[in-house]
Design a protein around this motif. Structure first.
Motif, PDB file in Angstrom:
ATOM      1  N   LYS A  54      -3.369 -11.557  45.611  1.00  0.00           N
ATOM      2  CA  LYS A  54      -2.253 -11.066  44.801  1.00  0.00           C
ATOM      3  C   LYS A  54      -2.446  -9.568  44.590  1.00  0.00           C
ATOM      4  CE  LYS A  54      -4.440 -12.371  40.388  1.00  0.00           C
ATOM      5  NZ  LYS A  54      -4.296 -13.185  39.153  1.00  0.00           N
ATOM      6  N   ILE A  55      -1.353  -8.865  44.503  1.00  0.00           N
ATOM      7  CA  ILE A  55      -1.370  -7.420  44.300  1.00  0.00           C
ATOM      8  C   ILE A  55      -0.578  -7.109  43.045  1.00  0.00           C
ATOM      9  CG2 ILE A  55      -0.735  -5.182  45.254  1.00  0.00           C
ATOM     10  CD1 ILE A  55      -0.888  -6.538  48.056  1.00  0.00           C
ATOM     11  N   LYS A  56      -1.259  -6.595  42.035  1.00  0.00           N
ATOM     12  CA  LYS A  56      -0.584  -6.200  40.799  1.00  0.00           C
ATOM     13  C   LYS A  56       0.100  -4.855  41.040  1.00  0.00           C
ATOM     14  CE  LYS A  56      -1.334  -5.459  35.844  1.00  0.00           C
ATOM     15  NZ  LYS A  56      -2.339  -5.434  34.748  1.00  0.00           N
ATOM     16  N   VAL A  57       1.407  -4.839  40.897  1.00  0.00           N
ATOM     17  CA  VAL A  57       2.199  -3.658  41.240  1.00  0.00           C
ATOM     18  C   VAL A  57       1.972  -2.534  40.230  1.00  0.00           C
ATOM     19  CG1 VAL A  57       4.532  -2.759  41.533  1.00  0.00           C
ATOM     20  CG2 VAL A  57       3.943  -5.043  42.414  1.00  0.00           C
TER      21      VAL A  57
ATOM     22  N   PHE B 272     -10.124  -5.371  49.993  1.00  0.00           N
ATOM     23  CA  PHE B 272      -9.364  -5.360  48.743  1.00  0.00           C
ATOM     24  C   PHE B 272     -10.207  -4.891  47.553  1.00  0.00           C
ATOM     25  CE2 PHE B 272      -6.247  -8.860  50.300  1.00  0.00           C
ATOM     26  CZ  PHE B 272      -5.539  -7.910  51.009  1.00  0.00           C
ATOM     27  N   GLU B 273     -11.461  -5.295  47.526  1.00  0.00           N
ATOM     28  CA  GLU B 273     -12.308  -4.950  46.381  1.00  0.00           C
ATOM     29  C   GLU B 273     -12.615  -3.456  46.313  1.00  0.00           C
ATOM     30  OE1 GLU B 273     -15.831  -7.250  46.186  1.00  0.00           O
ATOM     31  OE2 GLU B 273     -14.811  -9.162  45.849  1.00  0.00           O
ATOM     32  N   THR B 274     -12.654  -2.806  47.469  1.00  0.00           N
ATOM     33  CA  THR B 274     -13.047  -1.395  47.494  1.00  0.00           C
ATOM     34  C   THR B 274     -11.857  -0.442  47.515  1.00  0.00           C
ATOM     35  OG1 THR B 274     -13.221  -1.490  49.907  1.00  0.00           O
ATOM     36  CG2 THR B 274     -15.225  -1.900  48.633  1.00  0.00           C
ATOM     37  N   CYS B 275     -10.648  -0.964  47.740  1.00  0.00           N
ATOM     38  CA  CYS B 275      -9.464  -0.104  47.794  1.00  0.00           C
ATOM     39  C   CYS B 275      -8.843   0.028  46.405  1.00  0.00           C
ATOM     40  CB  CYS B 275      -8.430  -0.676  48.759  1.00  0.00           C
ATOM     41  SG  CYS B 275      -8.735  -0.257  50.469  1.00  0.00           S
ATOM     42  N   GLU B 276      -8.779   1.241  45.934  1.00  0.00           N
ATOM     43  CA  GLU B 276      -8.161   1.491  44.630  1.00  0.00           C
ATOM     44  C   GLU B 276      -6.671   1.193  44.678  1.00  0.00           C
ATOM     45  OE1 GLU B 276      -8.325   2.398  40.645  1.00  0.00           O
ATOM     46  OE2 GLU B 276     -10.020   2.387  42.053  1.00  0.00           O
ATOM     47  N   ASP B 277      -6.037   1.550  45.779  1.00  0.00           N
ATOM     48  CA  ASP B 277      -4.609   1.307  45.961  1.00  0.00           C
ATOM     49  C   ASP B 277      -4.354   0.639  47.299  1.00  0.00           C
ATOM     50  OD1 ASP B 277      -3.095   2.403  43.661  1.00  0.00           O
ATOM     51  OD2 ASP B 277      -4.086   4.274  44.219  1.00  0.00           O
ATOM     52  N   VAL B 278      -3.591  -0.451  47.254  1.00  0.00           N
ATOM     53  CA  VAL B 278      -3.106  -1.115  48.453  1.00  0.00           C
ATOM     54  C   VAL B 278      -1.635  -0.748  48.605  1.00  0.00           C
ATOM     55  CG1 VAL B 278      -2.595  -3.353  49.497  1.00  0.00           C
ATOM     56  CG2 VAL B 278      -4.729  -3.030  48.244  1.00  0.00           C
ATOM     57  N   LEU B 279      -1.226  -0.432  49.825  1.00  0.00           N
ATOM     58  CA  LEU B 279       0.164  -0.101  50.102  1.00  0.00           C
ATOM     59  C   LEU B 279       0.828  -1.274  50.803  1.00  0.00           C
ATOM     60  CD1 LEU B 279       2.657   1.739  50.500  1.00  0.00           C
ATOM     61  CD2 LEU B 279       1.503   2.689  52.523  1.00  0.00           C
ATOM     62  N   VAL B 280       1.988  -1.684  50.284  1.00  0.00           N
ATOM     63  CA  VAL B 280       2.793  -2.720  50.928  1.00  0.00           C
ATOM     64  C   VAL B 280       4.137  -2.104  51.296  1.00  0.00           C
ATOM     65  CG1 VAL B 280       3.768  -5.029  50.772  1.00  0.00           C
ATOM     66  CG2 VAL B 280       1.676  -4.479  49.515  1.00  0.00           C
ATOM     67  N   MET B 281       4.529  -2.221  52.553  1.00  0.00           N
ATOM     68  CA  MET B 281       5.769  -1.624  53.032  1.00  0.00           C
ATOM     69  C   MET B 281       6.764  -2.704  53.445  1.00  0.00           C
ATOM     70  SD  MET B 281       4.356   1.631  55.249  1.00  0.00           S
ATOM     71  CE  MET B 281       3.432   0.619  56.406  1.00  0.00           C
TER      72      MET B 281
ATOM     73  N   TYR C  78       2.795   0.158  45.664  1.00  0.00           N
ATOM     74  CA  TYR C  78       1.368   0.427  45.514  1.00  0.00           C
ATOM     75  C   TYR C  78       0.810  -0.469  44.411  1.00  0.00           C
ATOM     76  CZ  TYR C  78       2.323   4.686  48.173  1.00  0.00           C
ATOM     77  OH  TYR C  78       2.706   5.576  49.145  1.00  0.00           O
ATOM     78  N   GLY C  79      -0.386  -0.997  44.635  1.00  0.00           N
ATOM     79  CA  GLY C  79      -0.985  -1.849  43.621  1.00  0.00           C
ATOM     80  C   GLY C  79      -2.443  -2.136  43.899  1.00  0.00           C
ATOM     81  N   ARG C  80      -3.038  -2.909  43.004  1.00  0.00           N
ATOM     82  CA  ARG C  80      -4.457  -3.291  43.122  1.00  0.00           C
ATOM     83  C   ARG C  80      -4.527  -4.756  43.526  1.00  0.00           C
ATOM     84  NH1 ARG C  80      -9.479  -1.053  41.373  1.00  0.00           N
ATOM     85  NH2 ARG C  80     -10.971  -2.155  42.689  1.00  0.00           N
ATOM     86  N   ALA C  81      -5.273  -5.043  44.581  1.00  0.00           N
ATOM     87  CA  ALA C  81      -5.343  -6.398  45.126  1.00  0.00           C
ATOM     88  C   ALA C  81      -6.568  -7.156  44.639  1.00  0.00           C
ATOM     89  CB  ALA C  81      -5.352  -6.347  46.652  1.00  0.00           C
ATOM     90  N   SER C  82      -6.413  -8.466  44.533  1.00  0.00           N
ATOM     91  CA  SER C  82      -7.532  -9.356  44.204  1.00  0.00           C
ATOM     92  C   SER C  82      -7.317 -10.685  44.917  1.00  0.00           C
ATOM     93  CB  SER C  82      -7.647  -9.560  42.686  1.00  0.00           C
ATOM     94  OG  SER C  82      -6.450 -10.095  42.148  1.00  0.00           O
ATOM     95  N   ILE C  83      -8.383 -11.465  45.019  1.00  0.00           N
ATOM     96  CA  ILE C  83      -8.337 -12.735  45.745  1.00  0.00           C
ATOM     97  C   ILE C  83      -7.886 -13.868  44.820  1.00  0.00           C
ATOM     98  CG2 ILE C  83      -9.667 -14.374  47.113  1.00  0.00           C
ATOM     99  CD1 ILE C  83      -9.233 -11.624  48.413  1.00  0.00           C
ATOM    100  N   LEU C  84      -7.028 -14.734  45.337  1.00  0.00           N
ATOM    101  CA  LEU C  84      -6.561 -15.888  44.571  1.00  0.00           C
ATOM    102  C   LEU C  84      -7.633 -16.974  44.502  1.00  0.00           C
ATOM    103  CD1 LEU C  84      -2.919 -16.416  45.975  1.00  0.00           C
ATOM    104  CD2 LEU C  84      -3.588 -15.250  43.856  1.00  0.00           C
ATOM    105  N   THR C  85      -7.630 -17.706  43.409  1.00  0.00           N
ATOM    106  CA  THR C  85      -8.466 -18.907  43.331  1.00  0.00           C
ATOM    107  C   THR C  85      -7.839 -19.979  44.220  1.00  0.00           C
ATOM    108  OG1 THR C  85      -7.240 -19.859  41.483  1.00  0.00           O
ATOM    109  CG2 THR C  85      -9.049 -18.337  40.940  1.00  0.00           C
ATOM    110  N   GLU C  86      -8.572 -21.048  44.467  1.00  0.00           N
ATOM    111  CA  GLU C  86      -8.047 -22.137  45.293  1.00  0.00           C
ATOM    112  C   GLU C  86      -6.790 -22.734  44.652  1.00  0.00           C
ATOM    113  OE1 GLU C  86      -9.443 -26.447  47.146  1.00  0.00           O
ATOM    114  OE2 GLU C  86     -10.957 -24.951  46.597  1.00  0.00           O
ATOM    115  N   GLU C  87      -6.805 -22.874  43.333  1.00  0.00           N
ATOM    116  CA  GLU C  87      -5.642 -23.426  42.635  1.00  0.00           C
ATOM    117  C   GLU C  87      -4.437 -22.483  42.751  1.00  0.00           C
ATOM    118  OE1 GLU C  87      -4.267 -24.878  38.147  1.00  0.00           O
ATOM    119  OE2 GLU C  87      -6.342 -24.287  38.539  1.00  0.00           O
TER     120      GLU C  87
END
Length: 205
Positions: free
Chosen positions: A156-159, A67-76, A105-114
């Motif tokens: 989470k993926i910001k669209v 996720f950190e290295t992918c500029e765009d994540v694709l969700v189908m 298409y969006g940018r992904a990041s990791i959720l916090t525990e909360e």
């Protein structure tokens, strides 16, 4: 995604409803040029002016590390699909396939525990609240929750962009269209019957 003009969908509310009703999606990223895909139940929501896709996968799944290295994540997302025989037309033609699909298409990041806890609470609420003995976050023991939380990673993926295609025989005349709907209802497989319902609903909208 290739989308002929007949089949392009741009209505945001319609797309959001489709994604929510077909929430088992496929996440695609790349690692060293090779595509990686995971099939997951996902949530789609709006926060202030932005849309987000949220979910979780197994900690042992290496895809979350991309996720950190992918500029765009694709969700189908895909809805019902069905073979359309050209014998159902009033003129000679070739068979085709009807389907519904949405690419996000969006940018992904990791959720916090909360944030992950909030995501899991909402997901359990969505799929369990109507059941006789619902398995809800607040009903699970701390020991089970602690163990399970260690085995997953939330994201989470910001669209950034949404593409939607509904290939539903929009290019056919009314007589052919109605006949296709009738023939789909007569088919034995569930996808064809569901496609018939989708096309029938479109007539009434």
């Amino acid at each position: 995604m290739y989308i002929p003009k007949y089949y392009k969908v741009t209505d945001a509310d319609e797309i959001r409803e489709f994604v929510q009703n077909n929430s088992f999606g496929t996440i695609v990223t790349t690692k060293q040029g090779k595509p990686i895909a995971t099939h997951l139940p996902l949530s789609f929501s709006k926060k202030e002016d932005d849309y987000y896709i949220t979910g979780h996968m197994a900690y042992g799944n290496p895809q979350w590390r991309t996720f950190e290295t992918c500029e765009d994540v694709l969700v189908m997302y895909q809805g019902p699909h069905a073979y359309i025989s050209s014998s159902w037309y009033e003129h000679e033609n070739v068979p085709t396939w009807n389907y519904q699909a949405v690419h996000v298409y969006g940018r992904a990041s990791i959720l916090t525990e909360e944030e992950l806890q909030q995501e899991l609470t909402m997901m359990l609420q969505k799929y369990e609240k109507h059941r006789e003995n619902p398995v809800l976050w607040e009903k699970l023991s701390p020991q089970v929750l602690e163990k399970e939380m260690k085995g997953i990673v939330g994201f989470k993926i910001k669209v950034k962009e949404i593409q939607a295609v509904y290939k539903l025989s929009q290019n056919r005349n009314e007589k052919d269209y109605l006949n296709i709907v009738d023939k789909l209802h007569e088919e034995e497989d569930i996808n064809s019957q569901q496609m018939g319902k989708v096309m029938e609903k479109r007539l009434k909208s």
